[in-house]
Design a protein around this motif. Structure first.
Motif, PDB file in Angstrom:
ATOM      1  N   GLY A  49      -4.745  11.778  -0.500  1.00 54.94           N
ATOM      2  CA  GLY A  49      -3.784  10.865  -0.454  1.00 54.94           C
ATOM      3  C   GLY A  49      -4.320   9.909  -0.181  1.00 54.94           C
ATOM      4  O   GLY A  49      -2.838   8.586  -0.147  1.00 54.94           O
ATOM      5  N   ARG A  50      -5.242   9.433  -0.536  1.00 52.76           N
ATOM      6  CA  ARG A  50      -5.746   7.957  -1.112  1.00 52.76           C
ATOM      7  C   ARG A  50      -5.544   6.889   0.177  1.00 52.76           C
ATOM      8  O   ARG A  50      -5.627   5.834  -0.334  1.00 52.76           O
ATOM      9  CB  ARG A  50      -6.170   7.221  -2.339  1.00 52.76           C
ATOM     10  N   LEU A  61     -13.653  11.517  -5.698  1.00 56.43           N
ATOM     11  CA  LEU A  61     -13.075   9.862  -4.994  1.00 56.43           C
ATOM     12  C   LEU A  61     -14.220   9.519  -6.754  1.00 56.43           C
ATOM     13  O   LEU A  61     -14.955  10.054  -7.586  1.00 56.43           O
ATOM     14  CB  LEU A  61     -14.289   9.938  -3.731  1.00 56.43           C
ATOM     15  N   PRO A  62     -13.802   8.284  -6.801  1.00 60.22           N
ATOM     16  CA  PRO A  62     -14.453   7.455  -8.568  1.00 60.22           C
ATOM     17  C   PRO A  62     -15.522   7.174  -7.949  1.00 60.22           C
ATOM     18  O   PRO A  62     -16.371   6.991  -6.244  1.00 60.22           O
ATOM     19  CB  PRO A  62     -13.524   6.276  -8.198  1.00 60.22           C
ATOM     20  N   THR A  63     -17.004   7.524  -8.353  1.00 59.97           N
ATOM     21  CA  THR A  63     -18.044   7.172  -8.822  1.00 59.97           C
ATOM     22  C   THR A  63     -18.447   6.079  -9.568  1.00 59.97           C
ATOM     23  O   THR A  63     -17.916   5.995 -11.188  1.00 59.97           O
ATOM     24  CB  THR A  63     -18.917   7.618  -9.205  1.00 59.97           C
ATOM     25  N   GLU A 118      -5.496   4.234  -4.897  1.00 56.13           N
ATOM     26  CA  GLU A 118      -6.285   4.670  -6.027  1.00 56.13           C
ATOM     27  C   GLU A 118      -6.933   3.478  -6.176  1.00 56.13           C
ATOM     28  O   GLU A 118      -8.178   3.298  -6.461  1.00 56.13           O
ATOM     29  CB  GLU A 118      -5.728   5.515  -6.999  1.00 56.13           C
ATOM     30  N   ALA A 119      -6.385   2.185  -7.008  1.00 60.29           N
ATOM     31  CA  ALA A 119      -7.093   0.927  -7.031  1.00 60.29           C
ATOM     32  C   ALA A 119      -7.943   0.411  -6.365  1.00 60.29           C
ATOM     33  O   ALA A 119      -9.204  -0.096  -6.905  1.00 60.29           O
ATOM     34  CB  ALA A 119      -5.616   0.064  -8.132  1.00 60.29           C
ATOM     35  N   PHE A 150       0.866  -1.326   0.308  1.00 62.21           N
ATOM     36  CA  PHE A 150       0.262   0.329  -0.332  1.00 62.21           C
ATOM     37  C   PHE A 150       0.794   1.085   0.153  1.00 62.21           C
ATOM     38  O   PHE A 150       0.431   2.213   0.257  1.00 62.21           O
ATOM     39  CB  PHE A 150      -1.413   0.310   1.363  1.00 62.21           C
ATOM     40  N   LYS A 151       1.915   0.824  -0.144  1.00 62.33           N
ATOM     41  CA  LYS A 151       2.697   2.359  -0.524  1.00 62.33           C
ATOM     42  C   LYS A 151       2.579   3.113  -1.745  1.00 62.33           C
ATOM     43  O   LYS A 151       2.627   3.907  -1.713  1.00 62.33           O
ATOM     44  CB  LYS A 151       4.432   2.054  -0.249  1.00 62.33           C
TER      45      LYS A 151
END
Length: 603
Positions: free
Chosen positions: A560-561, A398-400, A333-334, A326-327
């Protein structure tokens, strides 16, 4: 750090110079606000959202999932009913939940600070008493602050590290001098719990469990308990502060009882059966569909919705960036792209659904604005522009999804980002350059049925990427031990945020928490830009500058997600017995810490 109860004059020419320079600006006050003056005058009768004529009596019985093995909420070890921190200990001052950040006198009669924000003084009320009848002294105050700051829970250490000296002045006031200017620190020093020093003579404060019942300085005292089963607090009939304006119309209930259950289902059934007489609901679908049992339909139980205007804070699944997988921000983002929010929201909250948390300070005047940073926000971010993650300066959303179960667009984008970060699917499994599969575990606490449901759906979506996470559920003791040691990949994460964020933000997001155990920085973020924004918040001279710094911090955190955000509601849903009442006038914070039981009463 010097701490001497009998010291009456600070040492050193520098301290004397500070005293002389700021003396002209210091004046005892009945309250203190982060910016401007307190809204209530010195002769106020009660808090505006309290009923000064409320009757006394009755009982509130709440439920909790889990157990406990200590009654000391200020130590590093053990499980403690979280309410004890707020119910069983008084502080020098109390916070009004109808103002962004204002304190009024409790144990302290007055507060004063200087224009340079380098010190604060409190004058104790001579009538202030502990529940055993002994007076609250300056020695108790200084001992409490030093003990909590050195051997207490880590949440107190950061503040104590900012104190240069603590002392009693020649006129008997308690003075804390800061190492550097800090506008908020004067207020924070008024909010620490005060303990009775003599109770802990010859007793291990750090190891206290169920054998030591803390002596209270608050309206309630611990009356009875059974390990892991229940705790009962009774209103102290001899409480010293009934006539203090801050306390009029509060603490009206005679008994506060906390019952503990193995899971949320058992707790809800206990409420339906009348074993509990109040419960908070977080699921709108459950609120709409499952609160039709007999005690509701016959009017014994009422459903109250209490609005608020506070920030959403953050509620979601946090990724531990101490873990290699997760770095990379593209991997995080994925994970966001793969989370099919619209589908999960409808499945768990019904067709109406709930709005999603868009940023950490969403739903408030402190929230980041859409699009590119402008004005003071842009100025604050400019020195760090080359180090900021994409979206921080330009704007991030954020993605929708389209609400369908497949979430094709999100999965395609997640696949692209993972491939860009070096991960490819081999034989149906997402694999890194080193040949190792992309695997991680979602750690959850026992009793979190809703979070387990969300995680199970999320797991199905991730499998379409060739990612096969596991879900581990542990009891509350194991959960705390593991999260304190950052021994997790992903877990549920919640941070409540106020309209006056300040020093606590460093414990939430500061770099010290990357390796120091027990911090609240679960994501392990290490951002000089974020720390600079927090420092600006603490030293801002105007509300405009302060808000700009918070908005900039909101951008850094959101882009920063670190967290897969869930939903929020701008109302709290409380079901309770019809005889339990609260005032019509609600504070701006709504149902916040202390609202129930502080201003409730029983008819």
């Amino acid at each position: 750090m010097k701490s001497n109860y009998f010291q009456t004059v600070r040492n050193g020419l520098a301290s004397a110079a500070i005293l002389a320079a700021s003396a002209a600006f210091a004046e005892p006050q009945h309250g203190i606000a982060m910016y401007g003056d307190p809204a209530l005058p010195p002769d106020f009768v009660s808090l505006p959202y309290a009923n000064a004529d409320a009757p006394k009596g009755g009982k509130i019985v709440t439920g909790e999932v889990g157990g406990f093995d200590s009654l000391n909420p200020f130590i590093r070890k053990g499980r403690v009913p979280w309410q004890l921190r707020f119910l069983a200990f008084e502080s020098l001052m109390g916070q009004s939940w109808d103002e962004p950040f204002t304190l009024y006198g409790l144990l302290a009669e007055t507060v004063e600070t200087d224009s340079t924000n380098l010190w604060v003084e409190f004058k104790l009320r001579p009538e202030a008493r502990f529940s055993d009848g002994s007076p609250v002294t300056a020695e108790d105050v200084i001992w409490s602050y030093e003990t909590l700051g050195t051997i207490g829970h880590p949440r107190y250490a950061g503040t104590w590290a900012k104190i240069e000296t603590s002392e009693v002045t020649p006129d008997g006031k308690i003075r804390f001098t800061f190492k550097e200017p800090d506008r908020e620190l004067a207020l924070i020093m008024g909010m620490r719990p005060i303990l009775k020093k003599a109770q802990w003579d010859g007793v291990s404060f750090e190891e206290s469990g169920l054998d030591t019942i803390p002596i209270s300085s608050a309206p309630y005292i611990i009356d009875d308990f059974e390990a892991g089963r229940f705790v009962s607090l009774k209103r102290d009939p001899d409480y010293w502060g009934n006539d203090v304006p801050f306390r009029r119309g509060t603490n009206n209930i005679d008994e506060l009882r906390m019952e503990f259950y193995g899971d949320a289902t058992a707790m809800f059934e206990a409420f339906k059966a009348g074993e509990l007489n109040t419960i908070r609901e977080t699921s709108t679908a459950k609120w709409a569909q499952q609160y039709d049992f007999p005690r509701v339909t016959n009017g014994q139980v009422v459903k109250s919705e209490i609005p608020h205007q506070r920030p959403t804070g953050m509620n979601g699944f946090v990724m531990n960036t101490r873990r290699d997988i997760f770095k990379d921000w593209r991997v995080r983002e994925a994970m966001l792209q793969a989370f099919n929010y619209e589908f999960i929201d409808e499945k768990l909250n019904g067709e109406e659904g709930l709005p999603r948390i868009a940023s950490y300070f969403h739903n408030s005047v402190l929230a980041m604005e859409n699009g590119e940073a402008t004005g003071k926000v842009a100025e604050l971010l400019e020195p760090y522009k080359t180090t900021l993650l994409p979206g921080t300066y330009e704007g991030y959303a954020l993605p929708t999804g389209d609400g369908s179960a497949r979430n094709r667009a999100g999965i395609r984008e997640a696949s692209r980002l993972l491939e860009e970060a070096g991960w490819v699917v081999k034989d149906g499994v997402l694999t890194g350059p080193d040949g190792h599969p992309f695997v991680f575990d979602i750690l959850l606490k026992q009793g979190s049925a809703e979070h387990q449901s969300i995680a199970n759906i999320y797991k199905e979506h991730l499998e379409r990427l060739g990612v096969f996470p596991t879900i581990t559920v542990v009891d509350s003791a194991q959960y705390r031990e593991r999260t304190d040691a950052y021994d997790f990949d992903m877990t549920h994460f919640i941070r409540g945020l106020s309209l006056s964020p300040g020093n606590e933000q460093m414990s939430y997001w500061g770099s010290d928490g990357v390796v120091s155990p027990g911090s609240r920085n679960l994501m392990g973020m290490n951002s000089p830009a974020a720390e600079a924004m927090i420092q600006t918040m603490l030293t801002s001279e105007s509300q405009e500058d302060y808000r700009a710094a918070v908005k900039a911090l909101d951008r850094i955190l959101t882009a920063g997600r670190y967290v897969v955000p869930l939903w929020y509601s701008n109302v709290s849903m409380l079901a309770h017995d019809a005889n339990l009442k609260f005032p019509d006038k609600l504070p701006v914070y709504g149902d916040w810490i202390g609202f129930q039981p502080d201003v409730w009463w029983s008819e």
